[in-house]
Design an enzyme around this catalytic site. Structure first.
Site, short mmCIF file in Angstrom:
data_model
loop_
_atom_site.label_atom_id
_atom_site.label_comp_id
_atom_site.label_asym_id
_atom_site.label_seq_id
_atom_site.Cartn_x
_atom_site.Cartn_y
_atom_site.Cartn_z
CG ASN A 142 -1.98 1.23 1.45
OD1 ASN A 142 -1.78 2.00 0.57
ND2 ASN A 142 -2.41 1.40 2.60
CG HIS A 152 -5.71 2.00 5.35
ND1 HIS A 152 -5.13 3.00 6.16
CD2 HIS A 152 -4.66 1.00 5.14
CE1 HIS A 152 -4.08 2.47 6.65
NE2 HIS A 152 -3.64 1.30 6.07
CE LYS A 166 -0.24 3.11 4.78
NZ LYS A 166 0.08 3.23 6.23
CB SER A 170 5.65 -2.06 11.79
OG SER A 170 5.18 -0.41 12.12
CD GLU A 199 -3.13 -2.61 7.23
OE1 GLU A 199 -2.49 -2.83 6.90
OE2 GLU A 199 -3.77 -1.28 7.31
N GLY A 232 3.02 2.12 10.78
CA GLY A 232 4.05 3.42 10.54
C GLY A 232 4.80 3.66 11.79
#
Ligand code: 13P
Length: 241
Positions: free
Chosen positions: A9, A96, A11, A204, A165, A171
């Site tokens: 992804n 998401h 982003k 991560s 997730e 992140g």
């Protein structure tokens, strides 16, 4: 048989030129990747055209990061299934946590987007997961069950991918312990009526933790943010041991 799907992804990262540069390194590095691993790149809308042309004839599939429930209309800033299909998009990330957190996505709109993707023959990747506050308050399971129940109303589980997730792991470098991710994914699977739905872990994921993550029996793949931006790192993830 549950499929293995490793998806990046991107982003809001990469111009068209940067996307092409990525592909040059990545395509080469996944030449030996076992055929039973599906590889997907979910790129910004602006990179779909160039990616579509350059992925033609490769094993790498193209995904979007969102999809609207109408085919066209006055919905500024949105994108529809026919527009994505024309670009060769076969996967769409839906729900998401960044969409839910910053752009007002609700379980109701997530449900509509899932149904629209399926109606047009695309496979949605539904993201679910708890915040740090919810985890600390012991609400992880209840929150995820609630998301699944609302998001999946009338959704066909035969054409679906789910990504667990945990928001606190996205992140942050603070990966969810692989065994804990495995436990939660097992609970998600138990809530579904179709046993073969591929369920990914995201948050991560890096070259140095992918082997342990993929060794877990419930985990069928990964949804990768930061590490999917670097050809070598994402190829190492695709080539997990
Ligand atoms: P990171 O891999 O950067 O933590 O992002 C995970 C994610 O949000 C994938 O959708």
């Amino acid at each position: 048989m549950r499929r293995i799907i490793l998806a990046g992804n991107w982003k809001m990262h990469k111009t068209q030129a940067e996307a092409l540069e990525f592909l040059q390194g990545f395509c080469h590095a996944v030449q030996e990747t076992p055929e039973d691993r599906e590889l997907v790149l979910c790129v910004p809308f602006t990179a779909l055209g160039v990616m579509s042309k350059n992925l033609h004839g490769t094993r790498i599939r193209l995904g979007s990061q969102n999809i609207h429930w109408e085919e066209s209309g006055a919905f500024t800033g949105e994108i529809s299934a026919p527009m994505l299909l024309e670009m060769g998009v076969t996967y769409a990330i839906v729900g998401h946590s960044e969409r839910r957190q910053y752009f007002g996505e609700t379980d109701d709109t997530v449900n509509k987007r899932l149904l629209a993707a399926q109606k047009h023959g695309m496979t949605p990747i539904l993201c679910v997961g708890e915040s740090k506050e919810q985890r600390d308050a012991g609400q992880t399971e209840a929150h995820i069950y609630s998301q699944l129940e609302k998001d999946l109303a009338n959704v066909d589980e035969k054409n679906l991918v789910v990504a667990y997730e945990p928001i606190w792991a996205i992140g942050t470098g603070d990966t969810c312990d692989a065994k804990e991710a495995n436990r939660v994914i097992g609970l998600i699977r138990a809530q579904l009526s179709t046993p073969d739905v591929p369920i990914q872990y995201g948050g991560s994921v890096k070259p140095d933790n992918i082997d342990e993550i993929m060794a877990q029996p419930e985990i069928d793949g990964a949804l990768v943010g930061g590490a999917s931006l670097k050809p070598d790192a994402f190829a190492r993830i695709a080539n997990y041991q």
